[in-house]
Design a protein around this motif. Sequence first.
Motif, mmCIF file in Angstrom:
data_model
loop_
_atom_site.group_PDB
_atom_site.id
_atom_site.type_symbol
_atom_site.label_atom_id
_atom_site.label_comp_id
_atom_site.label_asym_id
_atom_site.label_seq_id
_atom_site.Cartn_x
_atom_site.Cartn_y
_atom_site.Cartn_z
ATOM 1 N N LEU A 176 38.665 16.060 39.824
ATOM 2 C CA LEU A 176 39.227 17.363 40.171
ATOM 3 C C LEU A 176 39.583 18.155 38.912
ATOM 4 N N LEU A 177 40.181 17.501 37.957
ATOM 5 C CA LEU A 177 40.599 18.194 36.734
ATOM 6 C C LEU A 177 39.406 18.711 35.940
ATOM 7 N N GLU A 178 38.269 18.032 35.999
ATOM 8 C CA GLU A 178 37.082 18.521 35.302
ATOM 9 C C GLU A 178 36.581 19.831 35.896
ATOM 10 N N ARG A 179 36.854 20.059 37.157
ATOM 11 C CA ARG A 179 36.468 21.320 37.809
ATOM 12 C C ARG A 179 37.517 22.419 37.617
ATOM 13 N N THR A 180 38.676 22.040 37.133
ATOM 14 C CA THR A 180 39.816 22.960 37.108
ATOM 15 C C THR A 180 39.713 23.956 35.960
ATOM 16 N N VAL A 181 39.880 25.229 36.283
ATOM 17 C CA VAL A 181 39.920 26.300 35.288
ATOM 18 C C VAL A 181 41.357 26.561 34.856
ATOM 19 N N ALA A 182 42.269 26.563 35.800
ATOM 20 C CA ALA A 182 43.686 26.800 35.481
ATOM 21 C C ALA A 182 44.569 26.157 36.543
ATOM 22 N N ILE A 183 45.763 25.798 36.118
ATOM 23 C CA ILE A 183 46.795 25.302 37.023
ATOM 24 C C ILE A 183 47.971 26.271 36.962
ATOM 25 N N TYR A 184 48.420 26.708 38.109
ATOM 26 C CA TYR A 184 49.615 27.542 38.204
ATOM 27 C C TYR A 184 50.818 26.650 38.512
ATOM 28 N N LEU A 185 51.915 26.923 37.826
ATOM 29 C CA LEU A 185 53.166 26.221 38.108
ATOM 30 C C LEU A 185 54.319 27.203 37.961
ATOM 31 N N ALA A 186 55.249 27.177 38.907
ATOM 32 C CA ALA A 186 56.470 27.976 38.803
ATOM 33 C C ALA A 186 57.653 27.044 38.639
ATOM 34 N N SER A 187 58.451 27.276 37.610
ATOM 35 C CA SER A 187 59.682 26.495 37.383
ATOM 36 C C SER A 187 60.730 27.439 36.802
ATOM 37 N N PRO A 188 61.857 27.631 37.523
ATOM 38 C CA PRO A 188 62.183 27.165 38.860
ATOM 39 C C PRO A 188 61.160 27.641 39.904
ATOM 40 N N ALA A 189 60.920 26.783 40.892
ATOM 41 C CA ALA A 189 59.885 27.036 41.874
ATOM 42 C C ALA A 189 60.336 28.085 42.886
ATOM 43 N N ASN A 190 59.364 28.822 43.380
ATOM 44 C CA ASN A 190 59.555 29.747 44.491
ATOM 45 C C ASN A 190 58.788 29.153 45.676
ATOM 46 N N PRO A 191 59.489 28.720 46.730
ATOM 47 C CA PRO A 191 60.864 29.043 47.087
ATOM 48 C C PRO A 191 61.880 27.908 46.917
ATOM 49 N N GLN A 192 61.446 26.683 46.576
ATOM 50 C CA GLN A 192 62.360 25.545 46.685
ATOM 51 C C GLN A 192 63.373 25.469 45.546
ATOM 52 N N GLY A 193 63.129 26.176 44.438
ATOM 53 C CA GLY A 193 64.085 26.169 43.330
ATOM 54 C C GLY A 193 64.032 24.936 42.460
ATOM 55 N N ALA A 194 62.966 24.124 42.576
ATOM 56 C CA ALA A 194 62.846 22.916 41.751
ATOM 57 C C ALA A 194 62.602 23.295 40.299
ATOM 58 N N VAL A 195 63.177 22.518 39.390
ATOM 59 C CA VAL A 195 63.034 22.756 37.956
ATOM 60 C C VAL A 195 62.265 21.591 37.343
ATOM 61 N N ALA A 196 61.158 21.901 36.676
ATOM 62 C CA ALA A 196 60.337 20.874 36.041
ATOM 63 C C ALA A 196 61.017 20.371 34.776
ATOM 64 N N SER A 197 61.014 19.060 34.599
ATOM 65 C CA SER A 197 61.611 18.466 33.405
ATOM 66 C C SER A 197 60.691 18.657 32.202
ATOM 67 N N ARG A 198 61.245 18.424 31.032
ATOM 68 C CA ARG A 198 60.437 18.480 29.810
ATOM 69 C C ARG A 198 59.291 17.461 29.872
ATOM 70 N N ALA A 199 59.591 16.264 30.367
ATOM 71 C CA ALA A 199 58.560 15.227 30.464
ATOM 72 C C ALA A 199 57.451 15.642 31.423
ATOM 73 N N TYR A 200 57.816 16.263 32.540
ATOM 74 C CA TYR A 200 56.824 16.718 33.515
ATOM 75 C C TYR A 200 55.920 17.770 32.885
ATOM 76 N N LEU A 201 56.510 18.747 32.221
ATOM 77 C CA LEU A 201 55.713 19.810 31.603
ATOM 78 C C LEU A 201 54.809 19.256 30.512
ATOM 79 N N SER A 202 55.310 18.335 29.733
ATOM 80 C CA SER A 202 54.502 17.741 28.664
ATOM 81 C C SER A 202 53.292 17.016 29.236
ATOM 82 N N ARG A 203 53.523 16.257 30.301
ATOM 83 C CA ARG A 203 52.411 15.517 30.891
ATOM 84 C C ARG A 203 51.387 16.458 31.519
ATOM 85 N N LEU A 204 51.865 17.494 32.201
ATOM 86 C CA LEU A 204 50.955 18.453 32.821
ATOM 87 C C LEU A 204 50.109 19.157 31.770
ATOM 88 N N LEU A 205 50.730 19.571 30.681
ATOM 89 C CA LEU A 205 49.981 20.252 29.631
ATOM 90 C C LEU A 205 48.973 19.304 28.975
#
Length: 404
Positions: A169-198
């Motif tokens: 799936l990632l080989e087909r991926t052009v971009a990933i969208y992420l909202a933090s804090p999230a709309n609508p749940q308000g979840a906040v991505a940790s530094r570790a989460y963002l590092s791994r995603l990037l």
Amino acid sequence: MSASPTAPARDDERRSPFVRLSALLAGNEPGRAPLSAAVGEPQHAMPGFAGAVLAENIASFSRYPRAEGTPTFRGAVARWLQRRFNLPRPVDPESEVLALNGSREGLFSAALVARRLLSHKARPVMLLPNPFYAAYAAGAEAAGCEAMVLPTTRGSGWLPDLDALTPELLERTVAIYLASPANPQGAVASRAYLSRLLELVRQHDAYLFSDECYSEIYLGEEAPTGILEVAGPDYARAIAFNSLSKRSSLPGLRAGFCAGDPEFLKAFLAFRWVAAPQVPEPLQAVAAAALDDEAHVEHSRALYRAKFDLADRILEGRFGYERPGGGFFLWLDVSHLATAECTGGEAAALKLWREQGLRTVPGGYLARQDLTGANPCQNWLRVALVHDLPTSEEVLNRLVAALD
């Protein structure tokens, strides 16, 4: 576990949630004086200096603004980013900041540029959290990509499960969208989460579009991490989007910015010179002044915290309520209202309007169905706590009166 595939979007799923809401409520009279908690439009007072700054710069309406933004505005963005985030190095306002006509416009049009830069990818997809901000899917599909939604659940911390992203799936991926804090749940991505995603994005030749427009509305003491904090020293493949709408209660200003990967922004600027709306210079002057001032932001943040203190008291034990990490939305489980004819979210929205005159958004209108035909948010309701404290208390009391 792998990412859940997405069914082809239905026509109604491509419509604005607010257009769908108007159709749902049409023909139903409000049971009380109407009160809207549907739109995420801050009702706090705008900064007191906004009018004076606009007046001082009114003559600049006489010329076309440059696509990249004024040096004053881009400098203010760079200074604010340096103050607000723990950056690996200062952002260069000349090559790593662009003005946007609000973050929505940038989040949409960036998809077109990303696809152009990664035109070699076959069967291209863009990955979105589900639920999501409608501009993400609109941009993905306008760029000729499949908009594939990723489940976000209480179990995954209301963020996409990164373990579900397969290499194929990632080989087909052009971009990933992420909202933090999230709309609508308000979840906040940790530094570790963002590092791994990037790291995943970089490994698979994609881009990460980080929607940070709620970054200054956090309800704890610790400010959310921004993507640029983990993207140094070159900021490659990472682009942060933000605006003055939520931070400074200036949604009508239509002034925002993106910052990050200089190679992407170079291509984005070339696109913007021919195809994107520019931001009038007087409005950029107001935005620059707002970015240089934190007092009004701190005051507004205190108001949001006070409103969620009320929600903690009034909604405790009801509707699956949890105090979010950030943002200004309630995300409520109204599955008890679901019927064979109506989802819980739609039933709740209708009931609130008919009995209490309160306008809210069915959660299913913010999400898409999966291949099973199920919309994972159909029994949820989004409520915006954007008013002053007394009005927000009225919103909460009307919720309980109708739905409990």
